[in-house]
Enzyme design. Structure first.
Site, PDB file in Angstrom:
ATOM      1  N   SER A   1      24.868  79.377  30.826  1.00  0.00           N
ATOM      2  CA  SER A   1      26.022  79.737  31.664  1.00  0.00           C
ATOM      3  C   SER A   1      26.092  81.249  31.881  1.00  0.00           C
ATOM      4  O   SER A   1      25.770  82.030  30.987  1.00  0.00           O
ATOM      5  CB  SER A   1      27.294  79.262  30.966  1.00  0.00           C
TER       6      SER A   1
ATOM      7  N   HIS B   1      31.475  69.178  37.391  1.00  0.00           N
ATOM      8  CA  HIS B   1      31.827  70.106  36.311  1.00  0.00           C
ATOM      9  C   HIS B   1      32.419  69.336  35.128  1.00  0.00           C
ATOM     10  O   HIS B   1      33.319  69.815  34.435  1.00  0.00           O
ATOM     11  CB  HIS B   1      32.835  71.149  36.830  1.00  0.00           C
TER      12      HIS B   1
ATOM     13  N   THR C   1      26.836  77.616  40.916  1.00  0.00           N
ATOM     14  CA  THR C   1      27.888  76.608  40.789  1.00  0.00           C
ATOM     15  C   THR C   1      28.892  76.753  41.925  1.00  0.00           C
ATOM     16  O   THR C   1      29.491  77.814  42.094  1.00  0.00           O
ATOM     17  CB  THR C   1      28.584  76.747  39.417  1.00  0.00           C
TER      18      THR C   1
ATOM     19  N   LYS D   1      24.923  73.675  42.136  1.00  0.00           N
ATOM     20  CA  LYS D   1      25.503  72.783  41.130  1.00  0.00           C
ATOM     21  C   LYS D   1      26.930  72.451  41.550  1.00  0.00           C
ATOM     22  O   LYS D   1      27.745  73.360  41.743  1.00  0.00           O
ATOM     23  CB  LYS D   1      25.491  73.461  39.755  1.00  0.00           C
TER      24      LYS D   1
ATOM     25  N   TYR E   1      27.705  82.117  38.312  1.00  0.00           N
ATOM     26  CA  TYR E   1      29.005  82.311  38.943  1.00  0.00           C
ATOM     27  C   TYR E   1      28.889  83.630  39.683  1.00  0.00           C
ATOM     28  O   TYR E   1      28.522  84.650  39.086  1.00  0.00           O
ATOM     29  CB  TYR E   1      30.122  82.417  37.901  1.00  0.00           C
TER      30      TYR E   1
HETATM   31  C1  LIG Z   1      33.430  73.591  27.839  1.00  0.00           C
HETATM   32  C2  LIG Z   1      32.638  73.477  29.100  1.00  0.00           C
HETATM   33  C3  LIG Z   1      32.213  74.630  29.728  1.00  0.00           C
HETATM   34  C4  LIG Z   1      31.458  74.546  30.895  1.00  0.00           C
HETATM   35  N1  LIG Z   1      31.002  75.701  31.453  1.00  0.00           N
HETATM   36  C5  LIG Z   1      30.273  75.625  32.590  1.00  0.00           C
HETATM   37  C6  LIG Z   1      29.759  76.813  33.175  1.00  0.00           C
HETATM   38  O1  LIG Z   1      29.932  77.913  32.654  1.00  0.00           O
HETATM   39  N2  LIG Z   1      29.069  76.690  34.334  1.00  0.00           N
HETATM   40  C7  LIG Z   1      28.859  75.467  34.943  1.00  0.00           C
HETATM   41  O2  LIG Z   1      28.243  75.403  36.000  1.00  0.00           O
HETATM   42  N3  LIG Z   1      29.293  74.332  34.361  1.00  0.00           N
HETATM   43  C8  LIG Z   1      29.989  74.382  33.214  1.00  0.00           C
HETATM   44  N4  LIG Z   1      30.423  73.237  32.637  1.00  0.00           N
HETATM   45  C9  LIG Z   1      30.068  71.930  33.239  1.00  0.00           C
HETATM   46  C10 LIG Z   1      28.755  71.395  32.652  1.00  0.00           C
HETATM   47  O3  LIG Z   1      27.671  72.180  33.067  1.00  0.00           O
HETATM   48  C11 LIG Z   1      28.487  69.941  33.076  1.00  0.00           C
HETATM   49  O4  LIG Z   1      28.523  69.859  34.474  1.00  0.00           O
HETATM   50  C12 LIG Z   1      29.480  68.952  32.478  1.00  0.00           C
HETATM   51  O5  LIG Z   1      29.870  69.348  31.186  1.00  0.00           O
HETATM   52  C13 LIG Z   1      28.865  67.567  32.399  1.00  0.00           C
HETATM   53  O6  LIG Z   1      29.811  66.624  32.003  1.00  0.00           O
HETATM   54  P1  LIG Z   1      30.007  66.100  30.495  1.00  0.00           P
HETATM   55  O7  LIG Z   1      30.658  67.201  29.728  1.00  0.00           O
HETATM   56  O8  LIG Z   1      30.889  64.920  30.681  1.00  0.00           O
HETATM   57  O9  LIG Z   1      28.649  65.725  29.957  1.00  0.00           O
HETATM   58  C14 LIG Z   1      31.156  73.286  31.458  1.00  0.00           C
HETATM   59  C15 LIG Z   1      31.571  72.133  30.802  1.00  0.00           C
HETATM   60  C16 LIG Z   1      32.295  72.220  29.639  1.00  0.00           C
HETATM   61  C17 LIG Z   1      32.706  70.941  28.951  1.00  0.00           C
END
Ligand SMILES: Cc1cc2nc3c(=O)[nH]c(=O)nc-3n(C[C@H](O)[C@H](O)[C@H](O)COP(=O)(O)O)c2cc1C
Length: 434
Positions: free
Chosen positions: A168, A326, A217, A302, A191
């Site tokens: 990230s 997300h 993203t 994404k 981002y």
């Molecule tokens: C705590 C947390 C932080 C996340 N941070 C980012 C991020 O910084 N950038 C991003 O593109 N997606 C982020 N995501 C989304 C994840 O990349 C991913 O799309 C998502 O967690 C998948 O779903 P799941 O948690 O049900 O497996 C984040 C998800 C969580 C749970």
């Protein structure tokens, strides 16, 4: 315990015995009822039995886990309540999180028999790099909020089991340190910054560090309303501003780049928060072109959930897509991501790889995603549960368990390689999907 407290507990347990809960937990109801109707010491025994049921023992070592869910309560116990809220939150009332999970049940498996499945190959190749499985470690911000080793533990697990890791932008470890710990390239999630010059600087740094791909993203450009996070923050007695310059989160702003606090985010720490030169408006397809023109890395998007945007992405030279919402954190009231996948795959027509993530918790979920055309399938929260519970070992075990489940279902379905997992191995259960 007073006589009346004792009596009210006894009545409550008698009520419980009339519900399916105790039976579902394996309690012999006839025995339980007779204890409850017996003398005082037997009634105490009934209380203790009910208490045992209520306190499902937590695993104490990663190796005890039977599935990825076993890590969740251990991580919850270890992680401060506000950080737990950050991990588990969705948007509004968290409906998209539920939709992501429920959607996998709308497809059923079609197994084929009498195929030699003594050997299965779960490996995939993405942009010329081979990984042992199609299971991707999705970008998750601020991993040191969940375990002191944060992204480094995840990188070491990714190395040990040869998985793709996507870092990230708002990680608590730098891209350079993560690549060193992974012992090879990781992909970077992007981002954008309000100032294009800063975005460019970040992209160039990531490129120099050796990342072969950047995933921009696009699902948080308007921000998101994370109520579960806000509520968790309210019950955490620690003072957020001791660590977070911006203080506690506010409704509707989560997810936008928060220029007020980048001190513990080494990938963006070099940018002075006070001096962004705001772009006119938020990014559009022109921004994607600019990004493509700026870097030699592969550029992925994404957060794509429609065929129309998938087609536009191909037109704009995008190299790959993440069908993602997300993890339900961007907006409420969306379909499950696996329901968006077919229209994206149809629009892309095999020209670029498509990753799927959101609610993936089982080998069968991964299998269904691959059958519906995904090139790889990502997880977010499950590996963070592993991290929060047992650090690197927890992450590795989550990956191992999912891989084992995937291998098992591949064998049962008569599919000895990822390429053989074709659409005819799944069927829609009801009229809601095609
Ligand atoms: C705590 C947390 C932080 C996340 N941070 C980012 C991020 O910084 N950038 C991003 O593109 N997606 C982020 N995501 C989304 C994840 O990349 C991913 O799309 C998502 O967690 C998948 O779903 P799941 O948690 O049900 O497996 C984040 C998800 C969580 C749970």
């Amino acid at each position: 315990m007073s006589e009346s407290e004792f009596e009210s507990r006894r009545r409550f347990l008698a009520f419980l015995a009339g519900t399916p809960l105790l039976a579902a937990a394996g309690v012999d109801l006839r025995h339980f009822r007779s204890l409850l109707a017996g003398p005082h010491d037997q009634q105490i025994e009934a209380f203790e039995l009910a208490q045992d049921v209520a306190q499902d023992p937590l695993i104490t070592a990663a190796g005890q886990a039977i599935n990825v869910f076993d890590f969740e309560p251990v991580a919850k116990k270890n992680i401060p309540v506000a950080h737990w809220g950050y991990l588990m939150t969705g948007s509004d009332d968290d409906g998209t999180i539920q939709a992501n999970r429920d959607a996998y049940q709308r497809w059923a498996m079609r197994m084929r028999r009498l195929v030699d499945v003594s050997k299965v190959d779960t490996s995939v190749s993405l942009f010329g790099t081979r990984f042992d499985t199609p299971i991707v470690l999705c970008p998750v911000g601020s991993q040191k909020a969940f375990h002191a080793d944060g992204e480094l533990a995840v990188a070491r697990a990714a190395k040990a089991r040869n998985h793709l890791q996507v870092l990230s932008t708002v990680a608590t470890t730098s891209i350079e340190d993560v690549i060193a710990a992974r012992g090879g390239p990781v992909w970077m999630q992007l981002y954008h910054r309000l100032d294009w010059a800063q975005t460019r600087q970040l992209v160039k740094r990531v490129e120099r560090a050796g990342a072969p791909a950047v995933a921009f993203t696009v699902d948080l450009l308007g921000g998101s309303n994370r109520e579960t996070l806000l509520r968790a923050q309210q019950v955490d007695t620690r003072e957020c501003s001791n660590c977070h310059k911006g203080g506690k989160p506010a409704p509707g702003i989560s997810g936008l780049i928060d220029d007020r606090d980048n001190r513990r985010k080494p990938n963006i720490a070099e940018f002075a928060p006070e001096t962004p030169i705001p772009e006119v408006g938020t990014p559009t397809w022109d921004f994607v072109k600019r990004l493509k023109d700026t870097t030699s890395m592969k550029v992925l998007l994404k957060g794509i959930v429609t065929g129309e945007d998938a087609a536009l992405a191909v037109q704009h030279g995008v190299d790959g897509l993440f069908v993602s919402n997300h993890g339900g954190r961007a907006e409420n009231s969306l379909r499950g991501t696996i329901e968006s996948l077919p229209e994206v795959v149809a629009a892309v027509r095999g020209r670029i790889p498509v990753e799927l993530d959101g609610g993936v918790r089982r080998g069968t979920d991964i299998f269904k995603g691959l059958a519906l055309g995904a090139s790889a399938v990502g997880i977010g929260r499950p590996y963070i549960w592993g991290l929060g519970a047992f650090g690197q070992e927890g992450v590795e075990t989550v990956l191992l368990l999912l891989r084992r489940e995937l291998e098992l279902v591949m064998k049962q379905a008569g599919t000895t390689s990822i390429a053989r997992i074709s659409k005819d191995r799944v069927v829609a259960r009801g009229p809601r999907v095609s």
